[in-house]
Design a protein around this motif. Structure first.
Motif, PDB file in Angstrom:
ATOM      1  N   GLY A 138      20.696  11.092  -1.247  1.00  0.00           N
ATOM      2  CA  GLY A 138      22.125  10.984  -1.509  1.00  0.00           C
ATOM      3  C   GLY A 138      22.311  10.960  -3.014  1.00  0.00           C
ATOM      4  N   GLN A 139      23.528  11.237  -3.459  1.00  0.00           N
ATOM      5  CA  GLN A 139      23.787  11.193  -4.896  1.00  0.00           C
ATOM      6  C   GLN A 139      25.234  10.871  -5.183  1.00  0.00           C
ATOM      7  OE1 GLN A 139      23.958  15.308  -6.877  1.00  0.00           O
ATOM      8  NE2 GLN A 139      22.693  15.670  -5.057  1.00  0.00           N
ATOM      9  N   VAL A 140      25.417  10.182  -6.293  1.00  0.00           N
ATOM     10  CA  VAL A 140      26.742   9.860  -6.798  1.00  0.00           C
ATOM     11  C   VAL A 140      26.861  10.514  -8.161  1.00  0.00           C
ATOM     12  CG1 VAL A 140      28.240   8.003  -7.651  1.00  0.00           C
ATOM     13  CG2 VAL A 140      26.909   7.669  -5.553  1.00  0.00           C
ATOM     14  N   ARG A 141      27.927  11.297  -8.338  1.00  0.00           N
ATOM     15  CA  ARG A 141      28.196  11.955  -9.625  1.00  0.00           C
ATOM     16  C   ARG A 141      29.396  11.271 -10.251  1.00  0.00           C
ATOM     17  NH1 ARG A 141      27.145  17.749 -10.579  1.00  0.00           N
ATOM     18  NH2 ARG A 141      26.734  16.739 -12.560  1.00  0.00           N
ATOM     19  N   HIS A 142      29.181  10.674 -11.404  1.00  0.00           N
ATOM     20  CA  HIS A 142      30.250   9.999 -12.135  1.00  0.00           C
ATOM     21  C   HIS A 142      30.977  10.996 -13.020  1.00  0.00           C
ATOM     22  CE1 HIS A 142      29.149   5.935 -10.894  1.00  0.00           C
ATOM     23  NE2 HIS A 142      27.891   6.303 -11.016  1.00  0.00           N
ATOM     24  N   ASP A 143      32.219  10.699 -13.349  1.00  0.00           N
ATOM     25  CA  ASP A 143      33.021  11.643 -14.133  1.00  0.00           C
ATOM     26  C   ASP A 143      32.541  11.805 -15.573  1.00  0.00           C
ATOM     27  OD1 ASP A 143      33.979   9.272 -15.207  1.00  0.00           O
ATOM     28  OD2 ASP A 143      36.051   9.573 -14.546  1.00  0.00           O
ATOM     29  N   ASP A 144      31.622  10.959 -16.019  1.00  0.00           N
ATOM     30  CA  ASP A 144      31.043  11.143 -17.359  1.00  0.00           C
ATOM     31  C   ASP A 144      29.820  12.057 -17.328  1.00  0.00           C
ATOM     32  OD1 ASP A 144      29.057   9.577 -16.245  1.00  0.00           O
ATOM     33  OD2 ASP A 144      29.230   7.944 -17.698  1.00  0.00           O
TER      34      ASP A 144
ATOM     35  N   ALA B  57      32.130  12.681  -7.403  1.00  0.00           N
ATOM     36  CA  ALA B  57      31.666  13.283  -6.147  1.00  0.00           C
ATOM     37  C   ALA B  57      30.524  12.441  -5.584  1.00  0.00           C
ATOM     38  CB  ALA B  57      31.199  14.714  -6.379  1.00  0.00           C
ATOM     39  N   ILE B  58      30.415  12.482  -4.269  1.00  0.00           N
ATOM     40  CA  ILE B  58      29.344  11.772  -3.568  1.00  0.00           C
ATOM     41  C   ILE B  58      28.785  12.728  -2.530  1.00  0.00           C
ATOM     42  CG2 ILE B  58      28.707   9.713  -2.260  1.00  0.00           C
ATOM     43  CD1 ILE B  58      31.454   8.527  -3.203  1.00  0.00           C
ATOM     44  N   PHE B  59      27.462  12.857  -2.521  1.00  0.00           N
ATOM     45  CA  PHE B  59      26.814  13.784  -1.596  1.00  0.00           C
ATOM     46  C   PHE B  59      25.743  13.076  -0.783  1.00  0.00           C
ATOM     47  CE2 PHE B  59      28.135  16.341  -5.271  1.00  0.00           C
ATOM     48  CZ  PHE B  59      28.928  17.276  -4.645  1.00  0.00           C
ATOM     49  N   VAL B  60      25.556  13.544   0.447  1.00  0.00           N
ATOM     50  CA  VAL B  60      24.478  13.086   1.323  1.00  0.00           C
ATOM     51  C   VAL B  60      23.819  14.323   1.936  1.00  0.00           C
ATOM     52  CG1 VAL B  60      25.517  10.836   1.835  1.00  0.00           C
ATOM     53  CG2 VAL B  60      26.070  12.805   3.275  1.00  0.00           C
ATOM     54  N   THR B  61      22.687  14.113   2.575  1.00  0.00           N
ATOM     55  CA  THR B  61      21.966  15.220   3.195  1.00  0.00           C
ATOM     56  C   THR B  61      22.212  15.222   4.695  1.00  0.00           C
ATOM     57  OG1 THR B  61      20.283  15.038   1.473  1.00  0.00           O
ATOM     58  CG2 THR B  61      19.700  16.303   3.437  1.00  0.00           C
ATOM     59  N   ASN B  62      22.755  16.329   5.193  1.00  0.00           N
ATOM     60  CA  ASN B  62      23.032  16.484   6.618  1.00  0.00           C
ATOM     61  C   ASN B  62      21.723  16.407   7.404  1.00  0.00           C
ATOM     62  OD1 ASN B  62      24.785  17.145   8.874  1.00  0.00           O
ATOM     63  ND2 ASN B  62      23.802  19.142   8.857  1.00  0.00           N
TER      64      ASN B  62
END
Length: 156
Positions: free
Chosen positions: A56-62, A95-100
């Motif tokens: 999973g990943q979290v992308r911060h606006d910076d 944005a926040i992503f996970v793996t299906n």
């Protein structure tokens, strides 16, 4: 001295090229990244690259991106930013992503369906298992003794 004066414009040009700041747009932040071999989960400290099916990943606006070895730690991070990233705010998460689970594709965490309490274990034991669709989550729940399907905003 004449030769030095010939190199000066070239050096100034190189400096100007490398001194230009990189501008990260919101569109750039909507694209998931791949973790490097040394990226570690900020919650448990595990390397994440060895577990591509759980990342999973979290992308911060910076522009900072934080990777996780599973959804459980991703949500622990998001729900406790003051502990894991005191300089970040939830409102600044781009944005926040996970793996299906079924195909290993990276999907938006905000639109995923999460199965809780299944017999499928992640790298650190019981895990929230993400799915692209409600139907896939329902099928997984039946096949793997899942207890409940949750949406992003229901995870506390």
């Amino acid at each position: 001295m004449v030769h030095a004066m010939l190199w000066l414009p070239a050096l100034v040009s190189l400096f100007a090229i490398f001194a230009i700041p990189v501008v990260i747009t919101n569109n750039d932040l909507q694209v998931p990244l791949h973790p490097g071999e040394s990226d570690r989960c900020p919650v448990c400290g595990m390397l994440v690259a060895p577990y591509p099916e759980w990342i999973g990943q979290v992308r911060h606006d910076d522009g900072t991106t934080v990777f996780f070895d599973g959804c459980k730690d991703l949500f622990t991070y998001l729900l406790s930013l003051d502990r894991y990233a005191p300089d970040k705010r939830r409102s600044n998460v781009a944005a926040i992503f996970v793996t299906n689970y079924y195909d290993g594709e990276v999907i938006s965490a905000r639109t995923a369906y999460y199965v809780v309490g299944s017999n499928v274990m992640g790298p650190m034991g019981p895990e929230l298992v993400p799915h692209r669709s409600c139907e896939a989550a329902h099928d997984f729940t039946q096949d793997h003794d899942g207890r409940r399907i949750l949406r992003f905003d229901e995870i506390t």
